[in-house]
Structures are given as structure tokens and as C-alpha cells.
Design an enzyme around this catalytic site. Structure first.
Site, PDB file in Angstrom:
ATOM      1  CG  ASN A  86       3.235  39.187  35.707  1.00 59.71           C
ATOM      2  OD1 ASN A  86       4.009  38.474  36.331  1.00 59.71           O
ATOM      3  ND2 ASN A  86       3.550  39.752  34.554  1.00 59.71           N
ATOM      4  CB  VAL A  95      -3.416  44.110  30.462  1.00 58.70           C
ATOM      5  CG1 VAL A  95      -4.772  44.028  29.761  1.00 58.70           C
ATOM      6  CG2 VAL A  95      -2.440  44.958  29.642  1.00 58.70           C
ATOM      7  CG  HIS A  99      -2.394  38.698  30.482  1.00 59.17           C
ATOM      8  ND1 HIS A  99      -3.062  39.634  31.232  1.00 59.17           N
ATOM      9  CD2 HIS A  99      -1.078  38.965  30.617  1.00 59.17           C
ATOM     10  CE1 HIS A  99      -2.184  40.457  31.791  1.00 59.17           C
ATOM     11  NE2 HIS A  99      -0.970  40.064  31.445  1.00 59.17           N
TER      12      HIS A  99
END
Ligand code: 5GP
Length: 113
Positions: A86, A95, A99
Site C-alpha cells: 500500500n 505505517v 512494507h
């Protein structure tokens, strides 16, 4: 200076995680709120805010994260899975430390919501 993220704290060992895999470039651990039987996050040790902040010198890290996804699938004994990155708030990024999600262990619908 930019505030440290929760993943930065996980990398430093200040916050615990359920580690699945680790090497010199990345760390992989279970998502705290799994969306499927297998839901692993792979994060680079280098702080990269999001995919759009990655630079040409991060090419090795980015390729490595994708190859590690296959290792995670083997560790978790799944043959098929989805990888998601994302990028930005409206895309669902919460966050701001790059990732990669590895999600599997059930059949997944497309398109995502
Ligand atoms: P994003 O929405 O940014 O793509 O994904 C962030 C993911 O991090 C979410 O799936 C969320 O459940 C997970 N997460 C947030 N905080 C923690 C934490 O402290 N530990 C772990 N293991 N996962 C977290």
C-alpha cells in the site's frame, strides 16, 4: 527529524514481534491483525517511507523483498499467495515504513475494496 514508526521500533527490538524470517536486508514477522490464515509483513532494515520514496540505489532491497516473499510462502507452506504494498494513505498505508504484505492460506477475492 521524522518521527519513528512502529516498524522502526520493531527493528530496534523495542517492540516485540513474531519473527518469521530475518536477514541483513529485511525482517519478516506476523501481522498483528491478520486478514487471512497467513499474513506476514516484510520490511527493509533501511527506513524507506513508502514505495514512492524508494530510490534507484534501493533497487537491490526492493528486489530482495519480493524474493523473500517466496521464502515466506515456503516457510508458511502455502503455494499461492498475494503480495501487497500500500502506497499512501488513500491506498491504505497506515505505517510509513515500506512494507510488503504476504497474504494467503485462504482464497482471496479480486478486486480489493
Ligand atoms: P498498511 O496498512 O500500512 O499497509 O499495513 C500496516 C500493517 O501493520 C497492518 O496490517 C497492521 O495490522 C500492521 N501492524 C500495525 N502495528 C503493528 C504492530 O505493532 N505489530 C505488528 N506485527 N503489526 C502491526
Amino acid at each position: 527529524m521524522e518521527e519513528e514508526t512502529i516498524f522502526g521500533k520493531i527493528l530496534k527490538g523495542e517492540i516485540p514481534c513474531e519473527e518469521i524470517y530475518s536477514d541483513e536486508l529485511c525482517l519478516a514477522f506476523k501481522d498483528i491483525e491478520p486478514q487471512a490464515p497467513v499474513h506476514i509483513l516484510i520490511i527493509p532494515r533501511k527506513k524507506i517511507r513508502s514505495l514512492k520514496d524508494a530510490k534507484i540505489e534501493d533497487q537491490e532491497i526492493l528486489g530482495h523483498l519480493l524474493l523473500v516473499a517466496s521464502k515466506i510462502a515456503a516457510i508458511e507452506k502455502i503455494e499461492e499467495w498475494r503480495t501487497i504494498i500500500n502506497t499512501g494513505e488513500t491506498a491504505g498505508q497506515t505505517v510509513f515504513h515500506l512494507h510488503l504484505h504476504v497474504i494467503g492460506g485462504r482464497s482471496l477475492k479480486w478486486p480489493p475494496g
